[in-house]
Design a protein around this motif. Structure first.
Motif, short mmCIF file in Angstrom:
data_model
loop_
_atom_site.label_atom_id
_atom_site.label_comp_id
_atom_site.label_asym_id
_atom_site.label_seq_id
_atom_site.Cartn_x
_atom_site.Cartn_y
_atom_site.Cartn_z
N HIS A 6 0.83 -1.20 0.00
CA HIS A 6 0.00 0.00 0.00
C HIS A 6 0.87 1.26 0.00
N LEU A 7 1.87 1.27 0.87
CA LEU A 7 2.68 2.48 1.01
C LEU A 7 3.54 2.75 -0.22
N ARG A 8 3.94 1.73 -0.93
CA ARG A 8 4.67 1.95 -2.18
C ARG A 8 3.83 2.76 -3.16
N GLU A 9 2.52 2.64 -3.06
CA GLU A 9 1.62 3.38 -3.93
C GLU A 9 1.18 4.71 -3.33
N PHE A 10 1.04 4.76 -2.01
CA PHE A 10 0.42 5.93 -1.38
C PHE A 10 1.42 6.94 -0.81
N VAL A 11 2.70 6.60 -0.75
CA VAL A 11 3.70 7.56 -0.25
C VAL A 11 3.74 8.78 -1.17
N ARG A 12 3.73 9.96 -0.58
CA ARG A 12 3.80 11.21 -1.33
C ARG A 12 5.02 12.01 -0.84
N PHE A 13 5.87 12.39 -1.77
CA PHE A 13 7.03 13.21 -1.43
C PHE A 13 6.73 14.67 -1.70
N GLN A 14 7.32 15.54 -0.90
CA GLN A 14 7.21 16.98 -1.14
C GLN A 14 8.59 17.62 -1.00
N GLU A 15 8.83 18.61 -1.83
CA GLU A 15 10.14 19.26 -1.85
C GLU A 15 10.22 20.30 -0.73
N LEU A 16 11.27 20.20 0.08
CA LEU A 16 11.50 21.18 1.14
C LEU A 16 12.30 22.36 0.59
N GLU A 17 12.43 23.39 1.39
CA GLU A 17 13.14 24.59 0.95
C GLU A 17 14.60 24.30 0.60
N ASN A 18 15.19 23.30 1.23
CA ASN A 18 16.59 22.95 0.94
C ASN A 18 16.73 21.97 -0.22
N GLY A 19 15.61 21.64 -0.88
CA GLY A 19 15.65 20.74 -2.03
C GLY A 19 15.47 19.28 -1.69
N LEU A 20 15.42 18.93 -0.41
CA LEU A 20 15.21 17.54 0.00
C LEU A 20 13.79 17.10 -0.28
N LEU A 21 13.63 15.89 -0.79
CA LEU A 21 12.31 15.30 -0.98
C LEU A 21 11.93 14.57 0.30
N TYR A 22 10.83 15.00 0.91
CA TYR A 22 10.46 14.52 2.25
C TYR A 22 9.07 13.90 2.22
N SER A 23 8.94 12.74 2.90
CA SER A 23 7.64 12.08 3.01
C SER A 23 7.41 11.66 4.45
N LYS A 24 6.25 12.00 4.96
CA LYS A 24 5.87 11.59 6.31
C LYS A 24 4.81 10.49 6.22
#
Length: 255
Positions: A130-148
């Motif tokens: 499920h998480l392989r499909e539902f994980v969403r990344f967002q770009e932080l101000e420092n350019g890091l792709l972050y997912s909670k």
């Protein structure tokens, strides 16, 4: 009865399994426990994790049963269930006593403990899928792709190989907020796990202006492609459980 008291970690549980064999315990009269619940007339053995013993158990399991069954055991140990250590221990004992061929560790589902470990691994594997499909990344101000994420089970270690294989040149992080576990992937390098709270890292999770704009566009896109006449909320909740939506860009945070 002998009760090995160990922590909820792979190295601690595998060390306990190693000690049970090294000390030639009667496996039918031995238990591995993650809790401090008292057992009458039991001899308590408190386990100190040992990397060398853990590696020996890992290598033996892979050599005898194959990598697929070894990974299934690891998935069972990633469960939040407190009975997992005993179920995996008895599964290993059953497999070794029967001298099963590689890839057939879970054949004896008539054994309650083997069946229980198999069920735990299946539940964890389903959540990983499920998480392989539902994980969403967002770009932080420092350019890091972050997912909670907020999984029921400890699955970050199983998600990291999937995403590092697909984003090898990206700096990204997957954060299990419930357990304080961070899967960190530096661009072009190997990923690793970090354990600790947000305040201990000195990282501010502020999304970039471009990310905010793209999030609005994505929400608008999802809204426009929806067909009102074909809305089926019951089916949608079955295919996409509500607990995942808190972490998905396209759903309102209060849903």
């Amino acid at each position: 009865m002998t009760v090995y008291r160990c922590g909820d970690s792979l190295d601690s549980i595998f060390t306990a399994i190693y000690l049970a064999y090294e000390e030639r315990r009667d496996h039918m009269d031995t238990c591995i426990s993650l809790t401090d619940d008292p057992v009458l007339f039991a001899q308590n053995v408190y386990v100190t994790p040992d990397q060398e013993k853990m590696i020996k158990v890992m290598r033996s399991l892979c050599r005898i049963f194959g990598e697929k069954d070894y990974m299934s055991l690891c998935m069972a140990l990633a469960s939040k269930d407190e009975r997992k250590a005993q179920a995996v221990y008895r599964t290993v004992v059953d497999g070794l006593s029967a001298k099963r061929k590689a890839g057939h560790l879970f054949d004896n589902l008539a054994n309650d403990e083997v069946h229980y470990a198999f069920s735990l691994a299946r539940v964890v594997n389903r959540e990983i899928g499920h998480l392989r499909e539902f994980v969403r990344f967002q770009e932080l101000e420092n350019g890091l792709l972050y997912s909670k994420i907020g999984p029921k089970n400890s699955v970050v270690a199983f998600l990291m190989p999937h995403f590092s294989d697909r984003m090898p040149q990206e700096n990204f992080m997957i954060h299990d907020e419930g357990r304080g576990v961070f899967g960190i992937h530096p661009a072009g390098r190997r990923w690793y796990l970090f354990y600790g709270g947000e305040s201990e890292n000195g990282i501010t999770f502020e999304v970039s202006a471009a990310e905010q704009a793209y999030q609005e566009l994505f929400k608008y896109f999802c809204h426009k492609i929806a067909i009102e006449e074909r809305k089926n909320l019951k089916l949608q909740r079955n295919m996409l459980p509500l607990r995942f939506r808190k972490y998905m860009t396209e759903f309102p945070q209060n849903e």
